[in-house]
Scaffold this motif. Structure first.
Motif, PDB file in Angstrom:
ATOM      1  N   SER A  26     -32.198  11.420   0.899  1.00  0.00           N
ATOM      2  CA  SER A  26     -33.602  11.688   0.579  1.00  0.00           C
ATOM      3  C   SER A  26     -33.880  11.449  -0.900  1.00  0.00           C
ATOM      4  CB  SER A  26     -33.944  13.125   0.961  1.00  0.00           C
ATOM      5  OG  SER A  26     -35.259  13.443   0.572  1.00  0.00           O
ATOM      6  N   THR A  27     -32.987  11.932  -1.739  1.00  0.00           N
ATOM      7  CA  THR A  27     -33.138  11.722  -3.179  1.00  0.00           C
ATOM      8  C   THR A  27     -33.043  10.240  -3.512  1.00  0.00           C
ATOM      9  OG1 THR A  27     -32.225  13.902  -3.650  1.00  0.00           O
ATOM     10  CG2 THR A  27     -32.177  12.310  -5.440  1.00  0.00           C
ATOM     11  N   GLY A  28     -32.121   9.546  -2.874  1.00  0.00           N
ATOM     12  CA  GLY A  28     -31.966   8.110  -3.104  1.00  0.00           C
ATOM     13  C   GLY A  28     -33.194   7.321  -2.698  1.00  0.00           C
ATOM     14  N   VAL A  29     -33.797   7.689  -1.581  1.00  0.00           N
ATOM     15  CA  VAL A  29     -35.016   7.014  -1.122  1.00  0.00           C
ATOM     16  C   VAL A  29     -36.128   7.192  -2.149  1.00  0.00           C
ATOM     17  CG1 VAL A  29     -36.864   7.100   0.601  1.00  0.00           C
ATOM     18  CG2 VAL A  29     -34.478   7.092   1.334  1.00  0.00           C
ATOM     19  N   LYS A  30     -36.300   8.422  -2.621  1.00  0.00           N
ATOM     20  CA  LYS A  30     -37.346   8.693  -3.613  1.00  0.00           C
ATOM     21  C   LYS A  30     -37.118   7.893  -4.887  1.00  0.00           C
ATOM     22  CE  LYS A  30     -38.187  13.318  -1.855  1.00  0.00           C
ATOM     23  NZ  LYS A  30     -37.910  14.742  -2.044  1.00  0.00           N
ATOM     24  N   ARG A  31     -35.883   7.864  -5.357  1.00  0.00           N
ATOM     25  CA  ARG A  31     -35.576   7.119  -6.581  1.00  0.00           C
ATOM     26  C   ARG A  31     -35.783   5.630  -6.393  1.00  0.00           C
ATOM     27  NH1 ARG A  31     -30.176  10.399  -8.436  1.00  0.00           N
ATOM     28  NH2 ARG A  31     -31.258  12.214  -9.277  1.00  0.00           N
ATOM     29  N   LEU A  32     -35.372   5.103  -5.249  1.00  0.00           N
ATOM     30  CA  LEU A  32     -35.541   3.679  -4.978  1.00  0.00           C
ATOM     31  C   LEU A  32     -37.021   3.299  -4.963  1.00  0.00           C
ATOM     32  CD1 LEU A  32     -34.284   0.965  -4.298  1.00  0.00           C
ATOM     33  CD2 LEU A  32     -34.252   1.663  -1.893  1.00  0.00           C
ATOM     34  N   ILE A  33     -37.834   4.110  -4.312  1.00  0.00           N
ATOM     35  CA  ILE A  33     -39.279   3.840  -4.269  1.00  0.00           C
ATOM     36  C   ILE A  33     -39.869   3.884  -5.672  1.00  0.00           C
ATOM     37  CG2 ILE A  33     -41.507   4.758  -3.489  1.00  0.00           C
ATOM     38  CD1 ILE A  33     -40.046   5.485  -0.843  1.00  0.00           C
TER      39      ILE A  33
END
Length: 78
Positions: A26-33
């Motif tokens: 979830s954190t990775g998705v947010k950072r990628l976006i």
């Protein structure tokens, strides 16, 4: 409670509940976006002059252009 202690407690809680990987994803998705958004804005600003942006904003304000269609056109050109 220090930030590090809070981080350790959160990690322990998530590990106990087998949620650590979901949290990392979830954190990775947010950072990628966020990174994609930043890169897109940077690339757009490299290609559009301030005058062009002002012109587009004027056309939108005067209802001559649809902002959603305009954004699609700009993004296609990147």
């Amino acid at each position: 409670m220090s930030s590090c202690e809070g981080d350790r407690r959160l990690s322990a809680y998530l590990a106990k509940n087998d949620l650590a990987i979901e949290h990392k994803i979830s954190t990775g998705v947010k950072r990628l976006i966020e990174m994609l958004r930043d890169a897109l804005v940077a690339r757009t600003r490299e290609r559009l002059t301030d005058e062009q942006v002002t012109h587009y904003a004027q056309e939108i304000a005067e209802h001559k252009r649809d902002p959603y269609t305009l954004v699609e056109e700009i993004v296609k050109g990147l």
